[in-house]
Design a protein around this motif. Sequence first.
Motif, short mmCIF file in Angstrom:
data_model
loop_
_atom_site.label_atom_id
_atom_site.label_comp_id
_atom_site.label_asym_id
_atom_site.label_seq_id
_atom_site.Cartn_x
_atom_site.Cartn_y
_atom_site.Cartn_z
N VAL A 200 4.53 2.81 -6.45
CA VAL A 200 4.34 1.36 -6.53
C VAL A 200 4.61 0.70 -5.17
N LEU A 201 5.65 1.19 -4.47
CA LEU A 201 5.96 0.66 -3.14
C LEU A 201 4.79 0.87 -2.19
N PHE A 202 4.16 2.04 -2.26
CA PHE A 202 3.00 2.30 -1.41
C PHE A 202 1.88 1.30 -1.68
N LEU A 203 1.57 1.06 -2.95
CA LEU A 203 0.51 0.13 -3.31
C LEU A 203 0.82 -1.28 -2.82
N HIS A 204 2.05 -1.72 -3.04
CA HIS A 204 2.44 -3.08 -2.69
C HIS A 204 2.52 -3.27 -1.17
N LEU A 205 3.18 -2.33 -0.51
CA LEU A 205 3.41 -2.49 0.93
C LEU A 205 2.13 -2.31 1.73
N SER A 206 1.27 -1.40 1.31
CA SER A 206 0.03 -1.18 2.06
C SER A 206 -0.84 -2.44 2.05
N HIS A 207 -0.98 -3.07 0.87
CA HIS A 207 -1.79 -4.29 0.83
C HIS A 207 -1.07 -5.45 1.52
N GLY A 208 0.26 -5.49 1.40
CA GLY A 208 1.01 -6.56 2.05
C GLY A 208 0.87 -6.52 3.56
N LEU A 209 1.00 -5.34 4.16
CA LEU A 209 0.84 -5.21 5.60
C LEU A 209 -0.61 -5.45 6.01
N PHE A 210 -1.55 -5.01 5.17
CA PHE A 210 -2.97 -5.25 5.41
C PHE A 210 -3.25 -6.75 5.48
N THR A 211 -2.67 -7.51 4.55
CA THR A 211 -2.86 -8.96 4.52
C THR A 211 -2.14 -9.64 5.67
N ALA A 212 -0.97 -9.12 6.04
CA ALA A 212 -0.19 -9.73 7.12
C ALA A 212 -0.95 -9.71 8.44
#
Length: 255
Positions: A200-212
């Motif tokens: 779940v951390l991978f899914l959340h963090l990957s999109h979060g950094l992508f958006t950042a």
Amino acid sequence: MTVKDIDRDSIRHGKITEKPLREKPGFPTWAMKLTMAITGIIFGGFVLVHMIGNLKIFMPEITDGGEFKYHIDEYGHFLRTMGAPILPEETVLWIFRITLLVAIVLHIWCAFALHGRARVSRGKFARKNLMGGLNSFTARTMIVTGVVLLLFIIFHILDLTMGVQPAAPAGFEEGAIHANMIASFSRPGVAIWYILAMVVLFLHLSHGLFTAVSDLGITGHRWRAVLLFISYLVPAAVMVGNISIPLAIATGLIS
């Protein structure tokens, strides 16, 4: 002629309205997105460093005058005494903890505020027929994965930081990181929970950094390509590194 009608169907058919679609917010949306980008990067850096430190559990024991010690226990001692004797013990550690607490509060508040604003702005015109794929899936589930991670953080603190039962194993000992991790991940249910939380951390963090990357205004083609690659590489490395620990303990590779 001005038509005082805020119905979005009327706007689509060319009628004019004098009223905004929503009241001007006190905290601008761009500022919230910037806050989420910065706090997300803070979390990304923290989980990466935290994972690297935890991998010390794979290092062999060290002997100090005939007494066995573990590298990860020495690492924990370093974190607690960092800045001493200039500063009291755990001062720097508490500065890090307070910074992370403030960041997570701001991150959660901005996330729900932006989610609410988006729903109000779209009204019945919700986004449909998205392109699909991993990025669209992570975008749609950011709130869900965020809630799961919040629950995991609470459990993790109760388990391996505070030693509060029943989250923590019996016999929890302050500072005995190696023994506490062995005892905790020897419980199959806890090991599985940690492994799922890392996915779940991978899914959340990957999109979060992508958006950042976009929210911080990085538009150069080369820089975007590099940073977008990093936005998947770092979460993947954290996921693999963190999963390897409970998996190794649960299967008996580390004891």
